[in-house]
Design an enzyme around this catalytic site. Structure first.
Site, mmCIF file in Angstrom:
data_model
loop_
_atom_site.group_PDB
_atom_site.id
_atom_site.type_symbol
_atom_site.label_atom_id
_atom_site.label_comp_id
_atom_site.label_asym_id
_atom_site.label_seq_id
_atom_site.Cartn_x
_atom_site.Cartn_y
_atom_site.Cartn_z
ATOM 1 C CG ASN A 121 87.946 32.718 41.975
ATOM 2 O OD1 ASN A 121 87.313 32.929 41.383
ATOM 3 N ND2 ASN A 121 88.076 32.245 43.244
ATOM 4 C CG HIS A 176 82.543 32.476 41.747
ATOM 5 N ND1 HIS A 176 81.746 32.119 42.773
ATOM 6 C CD2 HIS A 176 83.934 32.179 42.174
ATOM 7 C CE1 HIS A 176 82.660 31.136 43.493
ATOM 8 N NE2 HIS A 176 83.942 31.451 43.146
HETATM 9 O O1 TXD Z 1 84.227 28.713 41.621
HETATM 10 C C1 TXD Z 1 85.495 28.808 41.331
HETATM 11 N N1 TXD Z 1 85.359 29.296 39.967
HETATM 12 C C2 TXD Z 1 86.525 28.393 41.997
HETATM 13 C C3 TXD Z 1 87.764 29.273 41.320
HETATM 14 C C4 TXD Z 1 86.542 27.504 43.157
HETATM 15 C C5 TXD Z 1 87.776 27.463 43.715
HETATM 16 C C6 TXD Z 1 89.169 27.846 43.346
HETATM 17 N N2 TXD Z 1 88.913 28.847 42.355
HETATM 18 C C7 TXD Z 1 90.168 29.633 41.946
HETATM 19 O O2 TXD Z 1 90.981 28.365 40.869
HETATM 20 C C8 TXD Z 1 91.265 29.824 42.902
HETATM 21 O O3 TXD Z 1 91.251 31.033 43.338
HETATM 22 C C9 TXD Z 1 92.466 29.786 41.965
HETATM 23 O O4 TXD Z 1 92.373 30.919 41.273
HETATM 24 C C10 TXD Z 1 92.476 28.528 40.917
HETATM 25 C C11 TXD Z 1 93.039 27.381 41.248
HETATM 26 O O5 TXD Z 1 93.064 27.050 42.852
HETATM 27 P P1 TXD Z 1 93.917 25.916 43.631
HETATM 28 O O6 TXD Z 1 93.377 25.556 44.550
HETATM 29 O O7 TXD Z 1 93.733 24.671 42.708
HETATM 30 O O8 TXD Z 1 95.074 26.515 43.426
HETATM 31 P P2 TXD Z 1 96.566 25.894 43.222
HETATM 32 O O9 TXD Z 1 96.631 24.587 44.202
HETATM 33 O O10 TXD Z 1 97.400 26.902 44.051
HETATM 34 O O11 TXD Z 1 96.973 25.408 41.942
HETATM 35 C C12 TXD Z 1 97.091 26.423 41.213
HETATM 36 C C13 TXD Z 1 98.266 25.848 40.049
HETATM 37 C C14 TXD Z 1 99.501 25.560 40.796
HETATM 38 O O12 TXD Z 1 99.901 24.007 40.582
HETATM 39 C C15 TXD Z 1 100.328 26.315 39.691
HETATM 40 O O13 TXD Z 1 101.763 25.863 39.567
HETATM 41 C C16 TXD Z 1 99.965 26.472 38.515
HETATM 42 O O14 TXD Z 1 98.554 26.428 39.108
HETATM 43 N N3 TXD Z 1 100.360 27.461 37.519
HETATM 44 C C17 TXD Z 1 100.481 27.265 36.488
HETATM 45 N N4 TXD Z 1 100.135 26.244 35.499
HETATM 46 C C18 TXD Z 1 100.298 26.510 34.280
HETATM 47 N N5 TXD Z 1 100.773 27.497 33.593
HETATM 48 C C19 TXD Z 1 100.887 28.672 34.622
HETATM 49 N N6 TXD Z 1 101.261 29.682 33.945
HETATM 50 C C20 TXD Z 1 100.639 28.554 36.068
HETATM 51 N N7 TXD Z 1 100.576 29.441 36.933
HETATM 52 C C21 TXD Z 1 100.499 28.696 37.808
#
Ligand code: TXD
Length: 313
Positions: A121, A176
Site C-alpha cells: 500500500n 484501494h
Molecule cells: O489489498 C491490498 N493490496 C493489501 C495491501 C492488503 C493487505 C496488506 N496490504 C499491504 O501489504 C500492507 O499495507 C503492507 O504495505 C503490505 C504488507 O503487509 P503485511 O501485513 O504482510 O506487512 P508485514 O507483516 O509488516 O510484512 C512486511 C514485510 C516484513 O517482513 C519486512 O521485513 C519486509 O516486508 N520488508 C522488506 N522485504 C524485502 N525488501 C525490503 N526492502 C523490505 N522492507 C520491508
C-alpha cells in the site's frame, strides 16, 4: 515441463501466507525473499516442513538474495510497512515507495519476464511506481486490491441475505482507498442482482463496511493488518496467470482511455492470463457510478502526483 516459479517479496503476514497458499495449491515452486536475515529462511523451512502433511510437492526457499528469484514467472511484492491504527494508507506512501523502488530494480534485473503483482500500500500508486520503475509493458504489472475488496463485499452480502458466499459474485471498482466503488448493480447471488434482494439502506451500509474493510481489521488487530483474505486474493490472481485461465477479476490495471481514464493504474475488471492483463473489461456505468469512479481515480492521481513531486516516478 518445468514447474512454474513464483517469488514472493516480503515474508511478513501477507507474503508468508501467500507463499503458503501457493505451495498448498501446488501452483509453483516458491521463493520467499525479505531483508530481515533469517525471517524468510525460517518461515520457508517451516512451510516446507508441512509438505508431507499438507501433501504438496513444490519447493519452498527462503532467502535474502534476489539471485534466487532468477527467471521467476510471477513476482508478488508485499514488502513494506503495514498500517497501524489511525494511520491512513497514504501515510505509507513515501516510505513504501522507497522500499518498492529498490525491490523492483532487483526484479527487473533478475526476473525480467515475470508478471509483477503489486500488493504493498497505497496499492494503486505502488502499482504505478512498479510499472514505471520496471519499464515493463503495462500488461505485465498488475495490482491486487479489487479481488480482496470484492471478496469482502461478497462476504458481507452473503451474511446479509443468509446465503452461501459461494453463490455471491460482486464488483468493486476504483482505487484501494476510502473512495473505492462497490457496484451493487453488478453484484449478484447467482445472477440475481443484490438490488433485488437487499434494501437500499442496507446496501449503503454494506458498501460502507466494504470501503472500511481494511480499517475494520486494523482496528481489531491493533498491530498489523489483514492477511488471510489478502493472501487468498493474491493466490487467485497467481493461479489465473500461471494456469492461463482467462478469469475476469477486478484488478488494478493500467488504463489507456477505458472508463474515460488514461495514464493511471486503477481498479477495473480485467481478463487475466499467462501474459498478465489480456483485456480491460468495460462495464456500462450509470452517471453516478462513473462520477464515483472518477473521484476515486482522482484520489489515486493525487498520490501519484506526490510521488512525481519528489521525482519518484
Ligand atoms: O489489498 C491490498 N493490496 C493489501 C495491501 C492488503 C493487505 C496488506 N496490504 C499491504 O501489504 C500492507 O499495507 C503492507 O504495505 C503490505 C504488507 O503487509 P503485511 O501485513 O504482510 O506487512 P508485514 O507483516 O509488516 O510484512 C512486511 C514485510 C516484513 O517482513 C519486512 O521485513 C519486509 O516486508 N520488508 C522488506 N522485504 C524485502 N525488501 C525490503 N526492502 C523490505 N522492507 C520491508
Amino acid at each position: 515441463m518445468t514447474r512454474a516459479k513464483v517469488t514472493v517479496v516480503g515474508a511478513g503476514f501477507v507474503g508468508a501466507t501467500t507463499a503458503q497458499r501457493i505451495a498448498e495449491k501446488e501452483l509453483a515452486d516458491v521463493v520467499l525473499v525479505d531483508v530481515v536475515e533469517g525471517l524468510p529462511q525460517g518461515k520457508g523451512l517451516d512451510l516446507a516442513e508441512s509438505s508431507s502433511l499438507e501433501q504438496f510437492d513444490v519447493s519452498v526457499l527462503g532467502t535474502n538474495s534476489y539471485t534466487d528469484a532468477e527467471d521467476s514467472d510471477v513476482v508478488v511484492v508485499t514488502a513494506g510497512l503495514a498500517r497501524k491504527p489511525g494511520m491512513s494508507r497514504d501515510d505509507l506512501l513515501f516510505k513504501n515507495a522507497e522500499i518498492v523502488s529498490g525491490i523492483v530494480g532487483e526484479i527487473t534485473r533478475h526476473a525480467p519476464r515475470a508478471i509483477l503483482i503489486m500488493v504493498t500500500n497505497p496499492l494503486d500508486a505502488m502499482t504505478y511506481l512498479g510499472w514505471k520503475k520496471s519499464g515493463f509493458p503495462p500488461a505485465q504489472v498488475i495490482g491486487m486490491a479489487g479481488v480482496l475488496d470484492s471478496a469482502r463485499y461478497s462476504y458481507f452480502i452473503a451474511q446479509e441475505i443468509g446465503v452461501s458466499p459461494k453463490d455471491v459474485r460482486s464488483m468493486v471498482l476504483g482505487g484501494h482507498g476510502d473512495s473505492m466503488v462497490p457496484v451493487p448493480r453488478y453484484s449478484t447471488v447467482n445472477g440475481i442482482p443484490i438490488t433485488q434482494l437487499i434494501s437500499r439502506e442496507r446496501i449503503e451500509a454494506i458498501n460502507d463496511r466494504t470501503r472500511n474493510g481494511g480499517a475494520e481489521i486494523v482496528t481489531l488487530l491493533k498491530t498489523g493488518s489483514a492477511f488471510y483474505a489478502p493472501s487468498a486474493a493474491v493466490a487467485a490472481m497467481v493461479e489465473a496467470v500461471l494456469l492461463d485461465t482467462g478469469r475476469v477479476l477486478p484488478c488494478c490495471a493500467y488504463l489507456t482511455g477505458q472508463y474515460g481514464l488514461q495514464d493511471i493504474y486503477c481498479g477495473v475488471p480485467v481478463k487475466l492470463g499467462r501474459d498478465g492483463v489480456q483485456k480491460v473489461v468495460e462495464l456500462e456505468l450509470t452517471p453516478e457510478e462513473s462520477a464515483s469512479l472518477r473521484k476515486s481515480a482522482q484520489d489515486v492521481r493525487e498520490n501519484v502526483s506526490k510521488l512525481a513531486g519528489k521525482g519518484l516516478v
